[in-house]
Design an enzyme around this catalytic site. Structure first.
Site: not given
Ligand SMILES: *Cc1c(COP(=O)(O)O)cnc(C)c1O
Length: 453
Positions: A111
């Protein structure tokens, strides 16, 4: 370039406005009116660019209201806090199997790619308008930490993040509360993530307050977050040889569908990527959709891969828009059906190609971590582990690694008896926690915000 809402009832806006709005006023999500195409010769000219350079080239197709040299500067600033020189290293495990490591940013999860950039885009907007922004979000862990680290120390921005006290991991709490930044306010509420989410939603519905403090959201439906994530798919693709590119599948651990949608969008823009595997945990709404054509939400079952514990995949609406022929009325109908009946059936004549799906139970996650470790001497976190349950092994597979294993030391320790470590997380353990306890009501949130800004 103008942006339209998936529900078709909002005015078209420019890129900066779409980013500032987040959600469109009609409740839909923004997408470009006409999706730009990337030609083979453009792709060729992008080979060898650094990560920030590639980001700027890609964004210049969308952010036509930001001058190119400013965009260059924004992108250059956005990846300085990553600990690996390649930003998103593509690691070969064996012939035709790669891991794309997306956990070298400040909070050790993918993210950061979007939120570091979003912080700088907000700053651009503040410089343009002269108006300060108050960011308010609710988190079950990763998003809040990444948002805080994207915005800390930014002039004109104050960030307030609600989280359920005692229900985020101790390391995630430290990432949010040990920053020492004076514009960051972590707010611990008594209750669950849903209670935090509810209070957040009500606070946003108070339009007078929203205007008064310049309230903005950083949730995963923001267009800039999606586009920032498309870049690492492109970056990985450009590192492959011609022959490898021809038969390529990205395997993506998936929750809200933002990450995998970002990759699929590139395909729609003309980049020749074969397939996408949507890898869910035991919360398998998307697995069932791609297997059976029925999108039906159930109750969330907390899992070992908590950032993928979702009931409704908020970015799914963007895919629906494209599979329903870019017809906002059909999208609105589908979303209404999901809201009122908790279910949407894909029409028989509609095909959703280029996706496969897998689901991984909590029972399987530790044994996958163990298997990957013994086979490759490589440690994967519980989210990435879901990506190792592959639907096919033909061609080249790139598995996206969404978090650093050190974020989930207990699961790793139980699976392989190794204590996964990261220097930056270790350093956090000596820092002071600064947080405020607050009741999850609109009144107390509003009065706290007014008092601080
Ligand atoms: C947010 C997150 C996901 C999921 O991603 P999306 O974009 O919601 O599909 C998977 N793994 C981790 C470690 C995350 O922080």
């Amino acid at each position: 370039m103008k942006y339209v809402s998936t529900r078709g009832k909002s005015p078209k806006v420019g890129f900066c406005q779409a980013v500032a709005n987040g959600l469109a006023p009609d409740g839909g999500l923004y997408l470009p009116e006409i999706l730009p195409q990337i030609s083979t010769s453009t792709l060729k000219s992008w080979e060898g660019l650094t990560y920030p350079e590639l980001t700027s080239e890609f964004f210049s197709l969308f952010a036509t209201d930001i001058e190119k040299d400013r965009l260059d500067a924004i992108c250059a600033r956005s990846y300085t806090k990553f600990e690996h020189k390649d930003i998103a290293p593509l690691v070969p495990l064996r012939n035709r199997l790669f891991v794309l490591e997306l956990f070298h940013g400040p909070t050790l999860a993918f993210k950061d790619f979007a939120l570091q950039l979003l912080g700088n885009l907000y700053q651009e907007q503040i410089e343009k308008t002269g108006k300060p922004i108050t960011v308010l979000g609710a988190t079950s862990g990763d998003t809040g930490a990444a948002a805080i680290h994207g915005l800390l120390g930014k002039e004109g921005v104050n960030i307030f993040i609600l989280y359920p006290n005692g229900r985020v991991s101790p390391l995630q709490e430290r990432q949010m509360t040990c920053t020492g930044a004076s514009n960051v306010y972590p707010l611990a509420i008594e209750g669950s993530f849903d209670d935090a989410q509810k209070a957040l939603k009500e606070t946003f519905e108070d339009l007078d307050f929203k205007k008064e403090v310049g309230l903005s959201a950083v949730n995963s439906i923001n267009l800039a977050r999606i586009l920032a994530q498309s870049v690492y798919y492109l970056y990985a693709y450009l590192q492959l040889k011609e022959a490898q590119r021809r038969n390529l599948t990205f395997v993506v651990p998936t929750g809200n569908f933002g990450n995998v949608f970002a990759g699929w969008l590139l395909r729609r823009m003309g980049v020749n990527i074969g397939d996408f595997q949507v890898a869910t945990n035991q919360n398998d709404i998307l697995y069932r959709f791609f297997e059976e054509g029925i999108y039906e939400s159930g109750t969330v079952k907390p899992s070992l891969a908590p950032s993928m514990d979702i009931q409704v995949a908020s970015n799914f609406e963007r895919l629906l828009y494209y599979i329903l022929d870019e017809d906002p009325e059909k999208v609105t109908e589908a979303m209404q059906s999901i809201k009122s009946e908790g279910r949407f059936d894909i029409p028989d004549n509609q095909i959703v190609s280029n996706f496969s799906a897998s689901r991984t139970s909590d029972y399987e996650i530790p044994s996958i971590i163990d298997g990957v470790y013994s086979q490759f001497k490589y440690i994967v976190d519980p989210h990435t582990a879901c990506g190792f349950k592959r639907t096919g092994t033909k061609g080249v597979n790139i598995i996206l690694s969404t978090a650093h294993p050190a974020k989930f030391p207990d699961t790793i320790e139980k699976a392989i008896g190794v204590h996964a470590k990261s220097d930056s997380l270790e350093a956090l353990k000596n820092k002071k926690i600064v947080k405020t306890s607050i009741t999850a009501t609109t009144e107390s949130i509003q009065s706290y915000i007014r008092q601080k800004i």
